[in-house]
Design a protein around this motif. Structure first.
Motif, PDB file in Angstrom:
ATOM      1  N   HIS A 157       0.848  -1.208   0.000  1.00 47.43           N
ATOM      2  CA  HIS A 157       0.000   0.000   0.000  1.00 47.43           C
ATOM      3  C   HIS A 157       0.876   1.248   0.000  1.00 47.43           C
ATOM      4  CE1 HIS A 157       0.861  -0.786   4.293  1.00 47.43           C
ATOM      5  NE2 HIS A 157       0.733   0.518   4.467  1.00 47.43           N
ATOM      6  N   ASP A 178      -1.957   5.386   3.121  1.00 47.51           N
ATOM      7  CA  ASP A 178      -3.240   4.825   2.727  1.00 47.51           C
ATOM      8  C   ASP A 178      -3.530   3.607   3.615  1.00 47.51           C
ATOM      9  OD1 ASP A 178      -5.552   4.125   1.431  1.00 47.51           O
ATOM     10  OD2 ASP A 178      -4.522   3.066  -0.193  1.00 47.51           O
ATOM     11  N   SER A 180      -5.972   1.917   4.925  1.00 41.76           N
ATOM     12  CA  SER A 180      -7.411   1.690   4.801  1.00 41.76           C
ATOM     13  C   SER A 180      -7.859   0.560   5.724  1.00 41.76           C
ATOM     14  CB  SER A 180      -7.730   1.304   3.355  1.00 41.76           C
ATOM     15  OG  SER A 180      -7.052   0.093   3.049  1.00 41.76           O
ATOM     16  N   ALA A 181      -9.176   0.339   5.764  1.00 42.44           N
ATOM     17  CA  ALA A 181      -9.716  -0.777   6.553  1.00 42.44           C
ATOM     18  C   ALA A 181      -9.144  -2.101   6.042  1.00 42.44           C
ATOM     19  CB  ALA A 181     -11.242  -0.784   6.469  1.00 42.44           C
ATOM     20  N   GLU A 182      -8.948  -2.171   4.711  1.00 43.98           N
ATOM     21  CA  GLU A 182      -8.397  -3.397   4.128  1.00 43.98           C
ATOM     22  C   GLU A 182      -6.965  -3.627   4.603  1.00 43.98           C
ATOM     23  OE1 GLU A 182      -7.326  -5.436  -0.166  1.00 43.98           O
ATOM     24  OE2 GLU A 182      -8.234  -3.432  -0.130  1.00 43.98           O
ATOM     25  N   GLN A 187      -5.688  -2.377   7.374  1.00 40.45           N
ATOM     26  CA  GLN A 187      -5.763  -2.642   8.815  1.00 40.45           C
ATOM     27  C   GLN A 187      -6.176  -4.080   9.113  1.00 40.45           C
ATOM     28  OE1 GLN A 187      -7.602   0.451  11.261  1.00 40.45           O
ATOM     29  NE2 GLN A 187      -7.197   1.939   9.651  1.00 40.45           N
TER      30      GLN A 187
END
Length: 190
Positions: free
Chosen positions: A90, A94, A96-98, A100
């Motif tokens: 990533h 960035d 993101s929830a993905e 995380q």
């Protein structure tokens, strides 16, 4: 790449490497200002901060199998939470929830305060190993210092060379971590 790699992470002959974009203060207020409290931050500039290890280790009490990871932080006034994550592809901030969802664990740490401001963000390690199998990694920037313990869980005293190829395969970080990197490297900031 405008990264710096700290290659002085060796415990009992096992190699580790932390690679990070190194921003400078340039008169700006960073932690708690441009880098807000309580929000995920890439722990550096540009690409995510990456940690490579040839040994199974424990970082801040979190079990980290040999391999490559990204590190990110949620800074706080009174404590920081450091996350160890399996995503390294990533873009830096960035988170993101993905991204995380790929955390393998986290730990909290109380920041230290130093009077003398550190201009360029720096990761380093203690000269002396605390014990045969442990060292302290330091993060220093502005007036903040964090002490992150790394414990080697491997029994045998040997070097597993397999990681060197892995690092080389993805980038030239291993090469750059030799004396070619200017420690006062400037990198663009957001």
């Amino acid at each position: 790449s405008s990264d710096v790699c700290s290659s002085d992470l060796k415990i009992k002959g096992w190699d580790m490497l932390v690679c990070y974009g190194q921003p400078s203060l340039k008169g700006r207020d960073m932690i708690g200002e441009r880098i807000p409290y309580n929000e995920p931050w890439r722990f550096g500039a540009n690409e995510p901060t990456r940690f490579y290890t040839t040994a199974d280790v424990e970082i801040g009490g979190v079990f980290v199998p040999k391999g490559r990871y990204s590190l990110y932080a949620v800074p706080g006034r009174f404590d920081w939470e450091i996350f160890i994550n399996e995503s390294i592809s990533h873009w830096g901030n960035d988170i993101s929830a993905e991204v995380q969802s790929k955390n393998i664990g986290s730990f909290k740490i109380e920041p230290g305060y130093q009077l003398q401001k550190v201009e360029a963000l720096t990761f380093s390690t203690s000269e002396i190993e605390l014990e045969k199998n442990e060292l302290m990694m330091f993060f220093e920037w502005e007036n903040t210092i964090l002490e992150i313990p790394i414990i080697n869980l491997e029994e045998k005293d040997k070097v597993d060379r397999s990681l060197k190829g892995l690092i080389k395969q993805y980038s030239d970080e291993a090469e750059e971590s030799k004396d070619k990197v200017d420690p006062i490297l400037e990198v663009p900031n957001n």
